[in-house]
Write a protein that holds these residues in place. Structure first.
Motif, PDB file in Angstrom:
ATOM      1  N   ARG A 121       8.952  12.589  -6.443  1.00  0.00           N
ATOM      2  CA  ARG A 121       9.579  12.515  -7.675  1.00  0.00           C
ATOM      3  C   ARG A 121      10.726  13.567  -8.167  1.00  0.00           C
ATOM      4  O   ARG A 121      11.718  13.236  -8.739  1.00  0.00           O
ATOM      5  N   ALA A 122      10.537  14.987  -7.690  1.00  0.00           N
ATOM      6  CA  ALA A 122      11.424  15.797  -7.895  1.00  0.00           C
ATOM      7  C   ALA A 122      12.557  15.677  -7.142  1.00  0.00           C
ATOM      8  O   ALA A 122      13.884  16.451  -7.420  1.00  0.00           O
ATOM      9  N   GLY A 123      12.288  15.198  -5.973  1.00  0.00           N
ATOM     10  CA  GLY A 123      13.831  15.269  -4.891  1.00  0.00           C
ATOM     11  C   GLY A 123      13.101  15.938  -3.572  1.00  0.00           C
ATOM     12  O   GLY A 123      13.032  17.122  -3.638  1.00  0.00           O
ATOM     13  N   ALA A 124      12.916  15.305  -2.729  1.00  0.00           N
ATOM     14  CA  ALA A 124      12.555  15.743  -1.349  1.00  0.00           C
ATOM     15  C   ALA A 124      13.135  15.296  -0.325  1.00  0.00           C
ATOM     16  O   ALA A 124      14.081  14.168  -0.435  1.00  0.00           O
ATOM     17  N   GLN A 125      13.283  16.003   0.760  1.00  0.00           N
ATOM     18  CA  GLN A 125      13.735  15.712   1.981  1.00  0.00           C
ATOM     19  C   GLN A 125      12.762  14.591   2.726  1.00  0.00           C
ATOM     20  O   GLN A 125      11.791  15.414   3.170  1.00  0.00           O
ATOM     21  N   ASN A 149       0.711  -1.266   0.087  1.00  0.00           N
ATOM     22  CA  ASN A 149      -0.186   0.059   0.052  1.00  0.00           C
ATOM     23  C   ASN A 149       0.768   1.450  -0.130  1.00  0.00           C
ATOM     24  O   ASN A 149       0.021   2.193  -0.413  1.00  0.00           O
ATOM     25  N   LEU A 150       2.186   1.235   0.574  1.00  0.00           N
ATOM     26  CA  LEU A 150       2.620   2.417   0.846  1.00  0.00           C
ATOM     27  C   LEU A 150       2.964   3.434  -0.464  1.00  0.00           C
ATOM     28  O   LEU A 150       2.432   4.451  -0.565  1.00  0.00           O
ATOM     29  N   VAL A 151       3.606   2.582  -1.441  1.00  0.00           N
ATOM     30  CA  VAL A 151       3.943   3.422  -2.790  1.00  0.00           C
ATOM     31  C   VAL A 151       2.787   3.559  -3.598  1.00  0.00           C
ATOM     32  O   VAL A 151       2.609   4.501  -4.452  1.00  0.00           O
ATOM     33  N   LEU A 196      11.687   0.957   1.407  1.00  0.00           N
ATOM     34  CA  LEU A 196      10.376   0.911   0.225  1.00  0.00           C
ATOM     35  C   LEU A 196      10.438   2.425  -0.126  1.00  0.00           C
ATOM     36  O   LEU A 196      10.335   2.542  -1.651  1.00  0.00           O
ATOM     37  N   MET A 197      10.320   3.482   0.355  1.00  0.00           N
ATOM     38  CA  MET A 197      10.188   4.775  -0.193  1.00  0.00           C
ATOM     39  C   MET A 197      11.520   4.916  -0.902  1.00  0.00           C
ATOM     40  O   MET A 197      11.536   5.728  -2.329  1.00  0.00           O
ATOM     41  N   ALA A 198      12.790   4.713  -0.451  1.00  0.00           N
ATOM     42  CA  ALA A 198      13.844   5.158  -1.250  1.00  0.00           C
ATOM     43  C   ALA A 198      14.085   4.306  -2.475  1.00  0.00           C
ATOM     44  O   ALA A 198      14.412   4.860  -3.537  1.00  0.00           O
ATOM     45  N   ALA A 199      13.663   3.133  -2.679  1.00  0.00           N
ATOM     46  CA  ALA A 199      13.544   2.334  -3.848  1.00  0.00           C
ATOM     47  C   ALA A 199      12.658   2.986  -4.901  1.00  0.00           C
ATOM     48  O   ALA A 199      12.848   2.897  -6.057  1.00  0.00           O
ATOM     49  N   ALA A 200      11.438   3.610  -4.322  1.00  0.00           N
ATOM     50  CA  ALA A 200      10.478   4.263  -5.245  1.00  0.00           C
ATOM     51  C   ALA A 200      10.631   5.333  -5.786  1.00  0.00           C
ATOM     52  O   ALA A 200      10.483   5.803  -7.061  1.00  0.00           O
ATOM     53  N   TYR A 201      11.432   6.289  -4.829  1.00  0.00           N
ATOM     54  CA  TYR A 201      11.728   7.582  -5.280  1.00  0.00           C
ATOM     55  C   TYR A 201      13.123   7.867  -5.447  1.00  0.00           C
ATOM     56  O   TYR A 201      13.758   8.590  -4.264  1.00  0.00           O
ATOM     57  N   PRO A 202      14.074   7.660  -6.161  1.00  0.00           N
ATOM     58  CA  PRO A 202      15.325   7.611  -6.163  1.00  0.00           C
ATOM     59  C   PRO A 202      15.926   9.388  -6.251  1.00  0.00           C
ATOM     60  O   PRO A 202      17.177   9.430  -5.963  1.00  0.00           O
ATOM     61  N   SER A 203      15.064   9.937  -6.523  1.00  0.00           N
ATOM     62  CA  SER A 203      15.729  11.498  -6.228  1.00  0.00           C
ATOM     63  C   SER A 203      15.663  12.008  -5.016  1.00  0.00           C
ATOM     64  O   SER A 203      16.102  13.195  -4.902  1.00  0.00           O
TER      65      SER A 203
END
Length: 360
Positions: A180-184, A163-165, A198-205
């Motif tokens: 997607r753009a690059g967040a902290q 569910n997370l991603v 899980l989040m790091a794998a889905a949003y590499p930026s």
């Protein structure tokens, strides 16, 4: 010494109700023992060896798993008595396909094998909790049996994976675009880092920092991030929420705010490190606001976990608010309001979790 006899009449017993409750109590004794049976089945690979294998004898299962037939035969009999496996006759037992998903498939949100590991670890603290009931002291999260930390992750991780991603993050207003753009991103109470990875794998930026007060969990989170190939965009720090520093576009709490001694203080600190247009994602156990609406199997499990783990954890810390695992949305809204957040909305839910979005 003079004995004073009670004048209160002894109520007449409903014999049918008495017999029925004896049956219920005996069933619950089997259920408690069944937790150990499930952990043995998982740890020894018995369930996995039965999954998809059709009917097997104790000897065959023992041979496949490197265990002793006499123990396995007794375990299979206990599992057949509770309906976890099916006795097929001729000393053969099978594991239904549906049961195999629940007990072995950790990719499925229906898998709850980690809950057994968590529950059995929590039971190790029974003696300490009996003393805590009397003196009001707490039991810190890091003071429990070591299996608790892996079991907790294994229980929640399938739901996060499902569910997370795909659902939760997209439900937050404008958050996925930032990721997607690059967040902290801060992951508070990250444990072994399942949600962070899980989040790091889905949003590499984007860049992700996991915080947890339990040093052993932080060490494991670093190992898991490295194994998943996301170490370049993740960091893990042994800190309580009051010590979190930085500026974050998204701050996440996964099933941990209710364990904290001062949830209002935790959200207040998070509000201080949240970017002006930032978002807090608060994932908490599913619960209705009224006790009577939580008197169901999920509520029974969560109230049990709350008694053994969550409430003692909070009471071991400053303030000791002890929200409990079944706080409900209305109580969580009061906490968010007290911390200065003006917006709270439920954006998603599962049978086990509710997902709340908090904004300034």
């Amino acid at each position: 010494m003079t004995t004073i006899e009670s004048t209160t009449p002894t109520p007449a017993l409903d014999e049918d109700a008495l017999v029925a409750f004896v049956g219920r109590a005996v069933t619950d004794v089997g259920t408690v023992l069944g937790g150990s049976m499930a952990v043995l089945g998982d740890r020894l690979g018995l369930y996995r060896a039965m999954a998809g294998a059709g009917p097997v004898t104790a000897a065959e299962l023992a041979d496949r798993t490197g265990t002793v037939e006499r123990y396995v035969r007794e375990w299979l009999s206990a599992q057949a008595a509770t309906g976890y496996v099916t006795y097929e006759g001729d000393d053969r037992f099978s594991l239904p396909a549906e049961h195999a998903v629940v007990l072995t498939d950790e990719r499925s949100p229906a898998c709850v094998i980690g809950a057994f590991e968590t529950a059995l670890a929590a039971l190790h603290s029974t003696d300490r909790l009996a003393a805590a009931f009397r003196d009001g002291s707490g039991v810190g999260w890091g003071e429990h049996h070591h299996d608790l930390y892996e079991g907790c992750e294994r229980f929640f991780r399938p739901g996060y994976q499902a569910n997370l991603v795909s659902t939760w993050l997209p439900a937050l207003s404008g958050v996925e675009e930032k990721l997607r753009a690059g967040a902290q991103v801060a992951d508070i109470g990250c444990g072994h880092g399942a949600s962070t990875v899980l989040m790091a794998a889905a949003y590499p930026s984007s860049t992700f920092t996991g915080f947890d007060a339990h040093a052993g969990s932080i060490d494991e989170a670093r190992r898991r991030a490295a194994a998943a190939g996301v170490a370049d965009r993740t960091a893990f720090e042994t800190r309580t929420v009051s010590d979190v520093e930085g500026t974050f576009d998204l701050v996440c709490f996964f099933d941990c705010l209710h364990d904290m001694g001062d949830p209002v203080g935790a959200l207040t600190r998070v509000r201080e490190v949240l970017a002006a247009d930032g978002t807090v994602m608060l994932v908490e156990p599913m619960a209705a606001d009224r006790l009577e609406d939580n008197l169901n199997p999920v509520g029974a499990a969560y109230y049990g976990f709350s008694t053994l783990l969550c409430t003692p954890s909070s009471l071991s810390q400053d303030v000791g608010a002890a929200l409990g695992a079944q706080a409900g949305e209305a109580r969580l809204r009061e906490v968010a309001d007290a911390a200065g957040f003006t917006t709270l909305r439920r954006v998603a839910e599962t049978p086990f979790n509710m997902v709340l979005e908090l904004r300034r």
